[in-house]
Design a protein around this motif. Structure first.
Motif, mmCIF file in Angstrom:
data_model
loop_
_atom_site.group_PDB
_atom_site.id
_atom_site.type_symbol
_atom_site.label_atom_id
_atom_site.label_comp_id
_atom_site.label_asym_id
_atom_site.label_seq_id
_atom_site.Cartn_x
_atom_site.Cartn_y
_atom_site.Cartn_z
ATOM 1 N N ARG A 589 9.565 4.963 4.062
ATOM 2 C CA ARG A 589 8.487 5.211 3.111
ATOM 3 C C ARG A 589 7.185 5.579 3.809
ATOM 4 N N ASP A 596 1.860 0.802 -1.475
ATOM 5 C CA ASP A 596 3.061 1.528 -1.063
ATOM 6 C C ASP A 596 4.196 0.582 -0.669
ATOM 7 N N ILE A 600 9.575 -2.586 -2.379
ATOM 8 C CA ILE A 600 10.572 -2.501 -1.306
ATOM 9 C C ILE A 600 11.403 -3.781 -1.313
#
Length: 621
Positions: A589, A596, A600
């Motif tokens: 990523r 961000d 995950i």
């Protein structure tokens, strides 16, 4: 279930439950008892950790987790701390003051999950603590891990587990969840009876581990075979090699180390401090090969074990499945490799026959051994056979040795009859039994000194099997011993020594009459091709990162180095901080902001808060 989903995502960093996890979690949160059969690496821990957190938030108090190993408790509690969960353990590794502190936190509601060994749980002091909590309504659930240990049919039977019946009798109404990765129908029945789980709901997940490639071959020079397997396919990778004896463990570990493999021994005969040091190194360092007896491995959560090898045949399929299941817990490709031979079958049968156990129990053990031998001798899909043992239907996997390289099959019925006839005539001629090597020499027509000394070159079966190789005859004899058509007799020598000889049994007659066909696989040395790996600037990348582009691979390597530093500081295995799969997802990523990193897998809220900024720094964000 909204609370459970919230815990799953925010605490553990996962977006969704897998397989039957959701139904199990819902059932236990609601106060139901459960018996859970789920393969190693299938996510059993979440099945009680999520309900424990939810029920604690509901004011129901602490969850007690019965766990068999100190090292496992330490790592699981460490992983929960990393996720922001109040957890603790009570075991002999704690000093008096530390244990007192845990007990105080337990009494004051400062612990969500408490791990304890079955021996500890059954002490009057600990039961007294639980009595007080129960009286206050502050016992949320009991989780019994490695529940097969309660069964006499289980491969890791521990008498201390039998006393866990007290949980049902002393604390009625507190939900219990028993979990194991391996239990056939007989073992399941025993678990239910011993733990009084007759009203529990049974959850059986698929036993299939499709990422594991099962490979079984006949022993020739097993040390050379093992070295070839490791050097060609798993150089520099973590693995476990199982041996029957402590002596064999020490010898093989030294041989592997001498060949440049980072190998360590582990068995009950080593000093406790040495065992702990070796286990810690295996868990915390990369590329360690542990050579061990079955004393090693229960509860080992290391996700990146790329292979498990057996240089001696286990006692049963449950043990084999449990041990091979320690490979590939991360879901990435792994190998289960085993070499077996006639001596393995003879030794296992002898141990059963000489056991002081009752005949009914011995018959059960023989049946389990026969099932494992059938798996080893199988010419069809290994995985289909393995899953069928646990009552699960499947189709050929295309990934085991038999699927990849279908073996030729030969009709060994005539060879079996000749071998049985030879055993009969040798014994009639000499009135004593002989070992496998001598019998095969007679049948193949080899006039050795021993053969001529006893006049066995004059027998009608001498040379009758000259067209058969020793390897073929060993396969025939292995099958005959396993099925009970050939038995073992112990001969006592004048010097006090004894040795095993081969003799006919009642079951020999049907084979001699040709009523029982004997079909065997043709043994070949060929094995499935080597796995090719992509190389990186730092050598061989783990499978989790193999598909990354070059820039992402560099980020992955940097993240691994950072993770190793954090793990050393915290005194934990690296995978407890983040799994390789999580690091690979981060590297792919290439995050620039904390946002961000959200979503995950494996990145819960506590880890995002604790490590997010450092992860961004390492990634160059």
């Amino acid at each position: 279930m909204s609370a459970a989903y919230s815990i799953l995502k925010e605490v553990f960093g996962y977006e969704a439950f897998r397989g039957p996890q959701e139904a199990i979690v819902d059932h236990v949160i609601g106060g139901g008892d459960a018996l859970v059969l789920m393969p190693t690496g299938g996510g059993k821990s979440l099945c009680y950790q999520v309900p424990a957190i939810v029920r604690q938030q509901q004011g129901r108090g602490v969850a007690i987790v019965v766990s068999p190993l100190i090292a496992l408790m330490h790592d699981q509690v460490g992983a929960l701390h990393e996720a922001g969960v109040d957890a603790a353990f009570l075991n002999s590794s704690l000093g008096y003051d530390e244990a007192q502190d845990v007990e105080l936190r337990l009494q004051t509601g400062g612990i969500t999950l408490l791990y304890a060994a079955p021996e500890r749980l059954n002490t009057p002091r600990f039961l007294g603590l639980l009595d007080d909590l129960y009286a206050q309504g502050k016992l949320s659930l009991f989780a019994i891990d490695e529940a097969h240990c309660v069964s006499q049919w289980g491969h890791d039977f521990r008498p201390e587990y039998r006393a866990l019946t007290v949980l049902h009798q002393r604390f009625p109404g507190v939900p219990r969840i028993a979990l194991t990765a391996t239990a056939d129908a007989l073992t399941r029945e025993d678990i239910v009876e011993r733990l009084q789980l007759q009203e529990a709901r049974l959850f059986i997940s698929s036993f299939d581990r499709p990422n594991i490639r099962y490979r079984i071959e006949e022993k020739k020079d097993v040390t050379t075979q093992l070295l070839r397997f490791i050097e060609r396919e798993h150089a520099g990778e973590a693995g476990v090699v199982y041996c029957q004896s402590r002596k064999r463990v020490d010898e093989l570990a030294a041989t592997l180390a001498g060949a440049g493999i980072n190998a360590l021994p582990y068995h009950a005969g080593l000093d406790g401090a040495v065992r702990k040091k070796h286990q810690d190194r295996f868990l915390r360092e990369e590329g360690i090969v542990m050579v061990a007896t079955i004393a090693f491995g229960m509860g080992i959560d290391k996700p990146d074990v790329r292979f498990v090898a057996h240089v001696d045949m286990p006692k049963n399929i449950e043990g084999y499945y449990q041990e091979t299941g320690r490979a590939g817990r991360d879901g990435l490709p792994a190998d289960a490799w085993m070499a077996y031979g006639l001596a393995d079958v003879v030794n296992q049968r002898r141990m059963i026959d000489e056991s002081p156990a009752g005949e009914e129990f011995k018959a059960g053990l023989r049946g389990k051994l026969d099932a494992l031998l059938a798996l080893a001798e199988a010419t069809d899909c290994r995985r289909v056979r393995l899953l069928a043992y646990f009552g699960e239907a499947s189709t050929p996997c295309g990934n085991c040795d038999n699927c990849l390289t279908p073996p030729a099959v030969w009709d060994a019925t005539d060879a079996a009859r000749k071998l049985l006839s030879t055993i009969y005539r040798v014994q009639q001629a000499s009135h004593i039994g002989f070992g496998a090597g001598h019998l095969m020499d007679v049948l193949r027509g080899k006039p050795t000194d021993k053969v001529t000394q006893f006049g066995h070159d004059k027998l009608s079966t001498f040379g009758l099997g000259a067209d058969l190789s020793e390897q073929q005859l060993r396969g025939v004899l292995r099958q005959l011993v396993a099925t009970g058509a050939v038995g073992l007799q112990k001969v006592q020598m004048d010097n006090g020594h004894s040795f095993d000889t081969l003799a006919l049994t009642d079951a020999s007659r049907s084979v001699l009459r040709g009523e029982v066909p004997v079909r065997l696989r043709e043994t070949v040395a060929a094995a499935p091709g080597e796995r090719k790996r992509r190389r990186s600037p730092a050598g061989t990348l783990p499978p989790a990162a193999a598909s990354l582009d070059q820039a992402a691979q560099v980020r992955f390597i940097n993240l691994k180095a950072w993770r190793a530093e954090v793990a050393r500081e915290h005194g934990l295995p690296a995978y407890v901080i983040f799994h390789d799969a999580t690091l690979a997802a981060i590297a792919e990523r290439c995050p620039a902001t904390l946002a961000d990193l959200q979503g995950i897998s494996g990145m819960g809220a506590k880890k995002l808060e604790a490590y997010g900024a450092e992860v961004l720094r390492v990634c160059g964000g």
